[in-house]
Write an enzyme that holds these catalytic residues in place. Structure first.
Site, PDB file in Angstrom:
ATOM      1  N   SER A   1     -71.817 -73.085  80.217  1.00  0.00           N
ATOM      2  CA  SER A   1     -72.742 -72.523  80.690  1.00  0.00           C
ATOM      3  C   SER A   1     -73.378 -72.663  82.179  1.00  0.00           C
ATOM      4  O   SER A   1     -74.620 -72.128  82.332  1.00  0.00           O
ATOM      5  CB  SER A   1     -74.084 -72.497  79.647  1.00  0.00           C
ATOM      6  OG  SER A   1     -73.446 -72.199  78.411  1.00  0.00           O
TER       7      SER A   1
ATOM      8  N   ASN B   1     -62.714 -69.254  84.426  1.00  0.00           N
ATOM      9  CA  ASN B   1     -61.843 -69.388  83.277  1.00  0.00           C
ATOM     10  C   ASN B   1     -62.217 -68.171  82.697  1.00  0.00           C
ATOM     11  O   ASN B   1     -63.079 -68.026  82.060  1.00  0.00           O
ATOM     12  CB  ASN B   1     -62.062 -70.887  82.441  1.00  0.00           C
ATOM     13  CG  ASN B   1     -61.475 -70.343  81.264  1.00  0.00           C
ATOM     14  OD1 ASN B   1     -60.447 -69.796  80.898  1.00  0.00           O
ATOM     15  ND2 ASN B   1     -61.706 -71.544  80.369  1.00  0.00           N
TER      16      ASN B   1
ATOM     17  N   LYS C   1     -60.759 -66.825  80.198  1.00  0.00           N
ATOM     18  CA  LYS C   1     -60.337 -66.921  78.750  1.00  0.00           C
ATOM     19  C   LYS C   1     -59.597 -65.487  78.412  1.00  0.00           C
ATOM     20  O   LYS C   1     -58.885 -64.821  79.117  1.00  0.00           O
ATOM     21  CB  LYS C   1     -61.755 -67.209  77.975  1.00  0.00           C
ATOM     22  CG  LYS C   1     -62.562 -68.261  78.457  1.00  0.00           C
ATOM     23  CD  LYS C   1     -63.461 -68.926  77.475  1.00  0.00           C
ATOM     24  CE  LYS C   1     -64.118 -70.139  78.402  1.00  0.00           C
ATOM     25  NZ  LYS C   1     -65.103 -70.613  77.376  1.00  0.00           N
TER      26      LYS C   1
ATOM     27  N   GLU D   1     -66.810 -81.066  80.325  1.00  0.00           N
ATOM     28  CA  GLU D   1     -67.298 -79.688  79.586  1.00  0.00           C
ATOM     29  C   GLU D   1     -67.704 -80.167  78.113  1.00  0.00           C
ATOM     30  O   GLU D   1     -66.847 -80.220  77.311  1.00  0.00           O
ATOM     31  CB  GLU D   1     -66.156 -78.935  79.309  1.00  0.00           C
ATOM     32  CG  GLU D   1     -65.780 -78.215  80.607  1.00  0.00           C
ATOM     33  CD  GLU D   1     -65.300 -76.919  80.509  1.00  0.00           C
ATOM     34  OE1 GLU D   1     -65.710 -75.782  81.043  1.00  0.00           O
ATOM     35  OE2 GLU D   1     -64.238 -76.653  79.644  1.00  0.00           O
TER      36      GLU D   1
ATOM     37  N   GLU E   1     -61.501 -75.363  73.613  1.00  0.00           N
ATOM     38  CA  GLU E   1     -61.009 -74.430  72.706  1.00  0.00           C
ATOM     39  C   GLU E   1     -59.473 -74.583  72.116  1.00  0.00           C
ATOM     40  O   GLU E   1     -59.315 -74.269  71.090  1.00  0.00           O
ATOM     41  CB  GLU E   1     -61.423 -73.219  73.368  1.00  0.00           C
ATOM     42  CG  GLU E   1     -62.900 -72.810  73.585  1.00  0.00           C
ATOM     43  CD  GLU E   1     -63.204 -71.906  74.616  1.00  0.00           C
ATOM     44  OE1 GLU E   1     -62.492 -71.233  75.295  1.00  0.00           O
ATOM     45  OE2 GLU E   1     -64.496 -71.723  74.757  1.00  0.00           O
TER      46      GLU E   1
ATOM     47  N   HIS F   1     -58.574 -77.864  77.296  1.00  0.00           N
ATOM     48  CA  HIS F   1     -59.546 -77.128  77.260  1.00  0.00           C
ATOM     49  C   HIS F   1     -60.359 -77.361  75.403  1.00  0.00           C
ATOM     50  O   HIS F   1     -59.335 -77.314  74.804  1.00  0.00           O
ATOM     51  CB  HIS F   1     -59.687 -75.676  77.325  1.00  0.00           C
ATOM     52  CG  HIS F   1     -61.108 -75.106  77.621  1.00  0.00           C
ATOM     53  ND1 HIS F   1     -61.562 -74.684  76.432  1.00  0.00           N
ATOM     54  CD2 HIS F   1     -61.781 -74.649  78.543  1.00  0.00           C
ATOM     55  CE1 HIS F   1     -62.830 -74.180  76.854  1.00  0.00           C
ATOM     56  NE2 HIS F   1     -63.029 -74.126  78.089  1.00  0.00           N
TER      57      HIS F   1
ATOM     58  N   GLY G   1     -70.075 -71.728  76.166  1.00  0.00           N
ATOM     59  CA  GLY G   1     -70.420 -70.407  75.489  1.00  0.00           C
ATOM     60  C   GLY G   1     -71.727 -70.224  74.935  1.00  0.00           C
ATOM     61  O   GLY G   1     -72.000 -69.318  74.056  1.00  0.00           O
TER      62      GLY G   1
HETATM   63  P1  PGA Z   1     -68.842 -70.885  79.691  1.00  0.00           P
HETATM   64  O1  PGA Z   1     -67.473 -71.516  79.577  1.00  0.00           O
HETATM   65  O2  PGA Z   1     -68.987 -71.034  81.029  1.00  0.00           O
HETATM   66  O3  PGA Z   1     -68.871 -69.519  79.260  1.00  0.00           O
HETATM   67  O4  PGA Z   1     -69.716 -71.962  78.897  1.00  0.00           O
HETATM   68  C1  PGA Z   1     -67.004 -72.777  80.328  1.00  0.00           C
HETATM   69  C2  PGA Z   1     -65.597 -72.882  79.812  1.00  0.00           C
HETATM   70  O5  PGA Z   1     -65.360 -72.840  78.903  1.00  0.00           O
HETATM   71  O6  PGA Z   1     -64.553 -73.452  80.676  1.00  0.00           O
END
Ligand code: PGA
Length: 248
Positions: A209, A9, A11, A168, A98, A96, A174
């Site tokens: 992460s 992903n 982003k 997640e 976010e 997601h 992140g």
């Molecule tokens: P990250 O993001 O690996 O940077 O923690 C994962 C995600 O949001 O799908």
């Protein structure tokens, strides 16, 4: 057997040039190292066409980070499932955290996106996960149940078997604070119990992460069939290292 799946992903990162370079870097390494694993990249929508071209004839798949719940019409700024399919996407991330947190997407909107994506031939990647406050209040499984149930009520249990569910935890995204293999396994095993008869067919993946340093331990867990990777997917070597671990 469930085929391992690693999804990148990207982003809202990169430029047109860097996206093409990253896609080429992934495509050129992938076929040589990972025959048993499925890899998918999800670039920003505006670069999907360029990335599709850069991936060329490689086995790396293409996905979108989001999709409209509507099929077409007066929805300024939205991108429909059929538009994404036309650009070569076979997957779309829905729900997601976010999107849930920054844009207020509710579980019922997420369910509508799931249904539209699937109707238009995209395999949804349904993201679910609890916040740190939820976890500390012992509400993790209740939150996961609510997020999954909203989708099941809309599309039915059977529709989940061809989709992907990504666990997640919001506190792990992140932050560099990955869930322990036991924590991830516990929730993914719980999710499998919610999926009914075809649960064994559904691919369940972990995200938050994930890196080349911690992926192998996560993939050892019985119910973890792959990963949704954010930050580490922006580096072709790291993303490929994770794909390779999923194969073992
Ligand atoms: P990250 O993001 O690996 O940077 O923690 C994962 C995600 O949001 O799908």
């Amino acid at each position: 057997m469930r085929r391992p799946l690693v999804i990148g992903n990207w982003k809202m990162n990169g430029s047109r040039h860097s996206s093409v370079e990253l896609a080429k870097g992934v495509a050129s390494r992938f076929d040589a190292i990972a025959q048993e694993v499925e890899a998918v990249v999800c670039p920003p929508d505006v670069f999907l066409a360029d990335v599709a071209l850069a991936l060329g004839g490689s086995a790396v798949g293409l996905g979108a980070q989001n999709v409209s719940q509507f099929e077409s019409g007066a929805y300024t700024g939205d991108v429909s499932a059929s538009m994404l399919a036309e650009l070569g996407c076979s997957y779309a991330i829905v729900g997601h955290s976010e999107r849930r947190a920054c844009y207020g997407e509710t579980s019922s909107q997420v369910a509508a996106k799931f249904a539209t994506a699937q109707r238009k031939g995209l395999a949804p990647i349904l993201c679910v996960g609890e916040t740190l406050a939820d976890r500390e209040a012992n509400k993790t499984l209740a939150v996961i149940r609510e997020q999954i149930s909203a989708v099941v009520e809309t599309v039915g249990l059977g529709a989940l078997s061809s989709a992907i569910v990504a666990y997640e935890p919001v506190w792990a995204i992140g932050t560099g604070e990955v869930a322990s293999p036991d924590q991830a396994q516990e929730v993914l095993a719980f999710i499998r119990t919610l999926l009914g008869e075809k649960a064994d067919e559904t691919r369940l993946i972990y995200g938050g992460s994930v890196s080349a340093e911690n992926a192998a331990q996560l993939f050892e867990q019985e119910d973890i069939d792959g990963a949704l990777v954010g930050g580490a997917s922006l580096h072709a070597e790291q993303f490929m290292a994770i794909c390779q671990m999923a194969e073992m």
